[in-house]
Scaffold this motif. Structure first.
Motif, short mmCIF file in Angstrom:
data_model
loop_
_atom_site.label_atom_id
_atom_site.label_comp_id
_atom_site.label_asym_id
_atom_site.label_seq_id
_atom_site.Cartn_x
_atom_site.Cartn_y
_atom_site.Cartn_z
N LEU A 26 0.83 -1.24 0.02
CA LEU A 26 -0.03 0.00 -0.17
C LEU A 26 0.84 1.36 0.12
O LEU A 26 2.10 1.18 0.46
CB LEU A 26 -0.79 -0.01 1.23
CG LEU A 26 -1.84 -1.20 1.34
CD1 LEU A 26 -2.75 -1.25 2.51
CD2 LEU A 26 -2.89 -1.12 -0.06
N ASP A 74 2.43 -0.54 4.17
CA ASP A 74 1.75 -1.84 4.73
C ASP A 74 1.71 -2.88 3.68
O ASP A 74 1.46 -2.49 2.39
CB ASP A 74 0.53 -1.65 5.44
CG ASP A 74 0.60 -0.84 6.77
OD1 ASP A 74 1.89 -0.56 7.17
OD2 ASP A 74 -0.48 -0.67 7.26
N VAL A 90 -0.45 -6.13 1.84
CA VAL A 90 -1.68 -6.78 1.87
C VAL A 90 -1.32 -8.17 1.17
O VAL A 90 -0.56 -8.32 0.05
CB VAL A 90 -2.57 -5.90 0.97
CG1 VAL A 90 -3.88 -6.87 0.77
CG2 VAL A 90 -3.08 -4.69 1.61
N ALA A 121 -8.50 -2.07 -2.25
CA ALA A 121 -7.57 -1.56 -1.26
C ALA A 121 -6.35 -0.73 -1.43
O ALA A 121 -6.13 0.28 -0.61
CB ALA A 121 -6.62 -3.15 -1.05
N PRO A 148 -6.47 2.86 1.26
CA PRO A 148 -5.42 2.05 2.09
C PRO A 148 -5.43 2.38 3.53
O PRO A 148 -4.65 1.64 4.20
CB PRO A 148 -4.07 3.03 1.60
CG PRO A 148 -4.82 4.17 1.13
CD PRO A 148 -6.21 4.04 0.39
N PRO A 187 -9.31 -4.94 6.16
CA PRO A 187 -9.48 -6.06 4.99
C PRO A 187 -11.03 -6.39 5.27
O PRO A 187 -11.32 -6.67 4.22
CB PRO A 187 -8.95 -7.08 5.91
CG PRO A 187 -7.45 -6.55 6.47
CD PRO A 187 -7.98 -5.31 6.92
N TRP A 225 -12.65 -4.00 2.68
CA TRP A 225 -12.24 -4.34 1.19
C TRP A 225 -13.12 -5.57 0.83
O TRP A 225 -13.62 -5.51 -0.21
CB TRP A 225 -10.82 -4.79 1.18
CG TRP A 225 -9.93 -3.45 1.61
CD1 TRP A 225 -10.14 -2.16 1.58
CD2 TRP A 225 -8.57 -3.62 1.92
NE1 TRP A 225 -9.00 -1.43 1.85
CE2 TRP A 225 -8.09 -2.43 2.30
CE3 TRP A 225 -7.82 -4.73 2.31
CZ2 TRP A 225 -6.91 -2.08 2.79
CZ3 TRP A 225 -6.63 -4.27 2.72
CH2 TRP A 225 -6.05 -3.25 3.28
N ARG A 280 -3.78 -7.70 6.23
CA ARG A 280 -2.83 -6.61 6.10
C ARG A 280 -1.70 -6.81 7.40
O ARG A 280 -2.04 -6.93 8.44
CB ARG A 280 -3.84 -5.43 6.48
CG ARG A 280 -3.10 -4.05 6.54
CD ARG A 280 -3.91 -3.02 6.62
NE ARG A 280 -3.20 -1.56 6.60
CZ ARG A 280 -3.57 -0.69 5.79
NH1 ARG A 280 -4.83 -0.58 5.61
NH2 ARG A 280 -2.81 0.60 5.90
N CYS A 281 -0.49 -6.55 6.74
CA CYS A 281 0.60 -6.90 7.91
C CYS A 281 1.28 -5.31 7.77
O CYS A 281 1.77 -4.72 6.99
CB CYS A 281 1.62 -7.75 7.01
SG CYS A 281 1.01 -9.30 6.78
N TRP A 305 -6.80 -9.71 9.55
CA TRP A 305 -7.27 -10.19 8.64
C TRP A 305 -8.55 -10.47 8.71
O TRP A 305 -9.44 -10.31 9.78
CB TRP A 305 -6.52 -11.55 8.25
CG TRP A 305 -6.94 -12.79 9.35
CD1 TRP A 305 -7.89 -13.45 9.21
CD2 TRP A 305 -6.57 -12.95 10.59
NE1 TRP A 305 -8.11 -14.54 10.21
CE2 TRP A 305 -7.09 -14.15 11.08
CE3 TRP A 305 -5.29 -12.46 11.37
CZ2 TRP A 305 -6.76 -14.56 12.62
CZ3 TRP A 305 -5.06 -12.83 12.56
CH2 TRP A 305 -5.90 -14.12 13.06
N ASP A 334 -12.94 -8.31 11.34
CA ASP A 334 -11.59 -8.39 11.34
C ASP A 334 -11.01 -9.01 12.46
O ASP A 334 -11.53 -9.13 13.53
CB ASP A 334 -10.97 -6.88 11.20
CG ASP A 334 -11.12 -6.16 9.91
OD1 ASP A 334 -10.88 -6.71 9.07
OD2 ASP A 334 -11.90 -4.95 10.00
#
Length: 601
Positions: free
Chosen positions: A394, A398, A400, A428, A432, A436, A439, A462-463, A485, A523
């Motif tokens: 993103l 981050d 995805v 996504a 941003p 998740p 989205w 998303r990390c 997630w 989430d």
């Protein structure tokens, strides 16, 4: 008793024995000669050109060997013409017979002959008695000869029936063999889906069904100007490469057949070289000559399109009868159909691979993460399916990570998968700052609103390095990552930690995409340490008909933990190999996200 002899050496007697001479018919000659006291007795039939002597007593050596007479010397021709018994006490006194060749050249004087008839009653020959001296034939002798002729007729008819039965049996046997061969051809080519498999099937059928020790398939080149052999089974040895390619203008059998689309048959290789002298130069370059056996060169045509040429070779000379040529034509027909199917499948596979490559783009490799993926389709024909993986960085840095599964294992499923994948990437990137779940919710509504109508499962993660996540959560493990997630009916992710093994992250999943876009989505979150791996996958990796899902998931976690120290690419590759035995029953996609320690420089 006088002996019959040839009176002149000018009589053209054949040297080939009569093929119809039969010891059983000699018996009728002996009975006739013995009862009538005649020195000569014959069982004869006529052809359009000569008299064949099938049974005889008293022939001179030269006639005994030949067993044939020209029609000019055949007195039984009079019996055939008159269709009744002919009785001649002294042919020299008969104006119609005095100049006959049998009288002037063979010393025939007295003659009595009775008709031999075929199945339809037509007179085809005679049983006769001959004397070289004049004599009066009694009514009793003529009647006896007529009875004997009737018995001989029955024997000839019986032999005819037997021969017809043998011919019928041969035809039936040949038809059965032909049918079995055609069935063998059909079965051999049914499973052939590549050009290599087709050429192997040709070689096998040609060897087993036709006795051909050599076979070669030459395909028309893409430019249509030449032919190239894809297989040259048994055409081995130094110099064989000179045969591999041929221009259509070459004076070679394969080029000639391609130009004319008419098959060529040669009794032996010598005949082939005699017809195409240029082949002698190619043969001269070989370290050992080709066997001088039969050759068949056949066009491979399907639906009016020339695909190539099939060449067959035998180790010994071979005469190609019409029925043999029909079998070769059938083999060429089956080969052409199988080749057309294989070539179309090759084109389809190329298109499918291009489509798949376009959809499964290269994964990003940001500084804090290492990504690796594996994809294994269930559909071997198209090599594509509805499973996918994706990675996206993103604008804020981050990562995805996505896996998904659209129902189906074909190009249609792959196309629908591409729609969902591209739409999700766009959502996504456009939002941003979103989670998740947001989205996936937007994707679900778009799926319904845009009429895609696709049912699919998906998991989006998303990390974010701790302290920079979208929710602003600070602190945590130094160098750690917060993973958030949302799960739309997809298998739960696995956390793989060195020294601790693998464990399922399974707080539950929400409804599949494409079912009810109004349903809320949730989430979930957890933290990862440097060295940890987040493993996302599709159900093809774990679902088995003979294994309960909880047991399959336990094995997945166990195998993933065993591979925790592997680099991500080795991890996904070895994990897939450990859990999927051979060709999968379902598509398999695996995505690994490894957390890297931050660069302290």
């Amino acid at each position: 008793m006088p002996h019959w002899s040839v009176a002149t050496t000018d009589l053209p007697l054949p040297t080939v024995p009569c093929p119809g001479a039969d010891p059983e018919l000699e018996r009728f000659g002996r009975l006739a000669a013995g009862h009538l006291g005649a020195p000569v007795a014959l069982v004869s039939v006529l052809t359009d050109t000569e008299q064949l002597i099938l049974g005889a007593v008293g022939l001179p050596p030269d006639l005994e060997a030949a067993r044939r007479l020209p029609l000019t010397h055949a007195l039984c021709l009079e019996v055939v013409r008159r269709e009744e018994a002919v009785v001649v006490p002294d042919a020299r006194d008969d104006p119609a017979l005095a100049a006959h060749g049998a009288v002037t050249d063979l010393d025939v004087v007295a003659y009595v002959g009775c008709p031999l008839r075929d199945d339809e009653g037509k007179v085809v020959g005679a049983l006769c008695a001959i004397d070289t001296a004049a004599r009066a034939w009694t009514d009793e002798q003529v009647a006896y000869l007529a009875d004997l002729a009737a018995a001989c007729t029955s024997e000839l008819r019986l032999r005819g029936e037997r021969e017809r039965a043998r011919r019928t049996q041969r035809v039936a046997t040949e038809a059965h063999r032909h049918g079995r061969l055609l069935l063998t051809m059909a079965e051999a080519f049914t499973a052939a889906t590549t050009v290599a498999e087709v050429t192997r099937a040709v070689s096998r059928v040609a060897a087993i069904g036709l006795g051909a020790t050599m076979s070669g398939v030459a395909l028309l080149d893409a430019d249509g100007h030449g032919l190239t052999y894809t297989s040259m089974d048994a055409f081995d040895g130094h110099g064989v490469e000179a045969l591999r390619h041929a221009a259509l203008t070459d004076d070679r059998p394969v080029a000639h057949v391609a130009r004319t689309r008419v098959p060529l048959y040669f009794r032996d290789h010598t005949a082939l070289v005699r017809r195409f002298p240029g082949m002698a130069g190619i043969d001269a370059g070989r370290d050992r000559p080709l066997p001088d056996g039969g050759r068949a060169v056949l066009p491979l045509v399907s639906r009016g399109r020339l695909l190539g040429v099939l060449t067959l070779g035998w180790p010994v000379p071979r005469d190609f009868r019409q029925e043999n040529r029909e079998v070769k034509a059938a083999l060429a027909g089956y080969t052409a159909q199988a080749l057309e199917r294989a070539l179309l499948l090759d084109q389809r596979r190329d298109v499918a691979r291009t489509l798949q490559d376009a959809m499964l783009t290269a994964l990003p490799q940001p500084d804090r993460f290492r990504l690796a993926a594996s994809y294994l389709p269930a559909a071997q024909e198209d090599q594509v399916g509805g499973d996918w993986y994706d990675g996206l960085v993103l604008p804020d840095g981050d990562l995805v990570a996505v896996v998904g599964d659209v129902t189906g294992h074909d190009m249609d499923a792959a196309a629908r998968m591409g729609q969902l994948r591209s739409t999700l990437r766009a959502f996504a990137w456009d939002r941003p700052d979103g989670a998740p779940s947001s989205w996936l919710a937007r994707l679900d509504r778009a799926d319904a609103g845009l009429g895609m109508g696709t049912v699919a499962s998906a998991l989006v993660a998303r990390c974010a390095p701790l302290g920079t996540a979208a929710d602003g959560t600070p602190g945590g493990t130094p160098g750690g990552v917060r993973v958030t997630w949302s799960n739309a009916g997809h298998p739960a992710p696995v956390l793989v930690r060195p020294g601790a093994g693998g464990r399922l992250l399974d707080p539950g999943s929400d409804l599949l995409l494409g079912v009810d876009p109004a349903r809320d989505r949730r989430d979930h979150a957890t933290d990862l340490r440097p060295g940890d791996t987040l493993l996302l996958y599709t159900d093809g990796l774990v679902e088995r008909r003979d294994v309960a899902l909880p047991h399959a998931l336990e094995r997945l976690a166990r195998e993933a933990g065993r591979l925790a120290d592997r680099e991500p690419d080795r991890l996904v590759r070895e994990l897939t190999a450990a859990l999927v035995d051979g060709r999968p029953a379902d598509d398999v996609a695996v995505l690994a996200v490894r957390v890297q320690a931050p660069d302290r420089r």
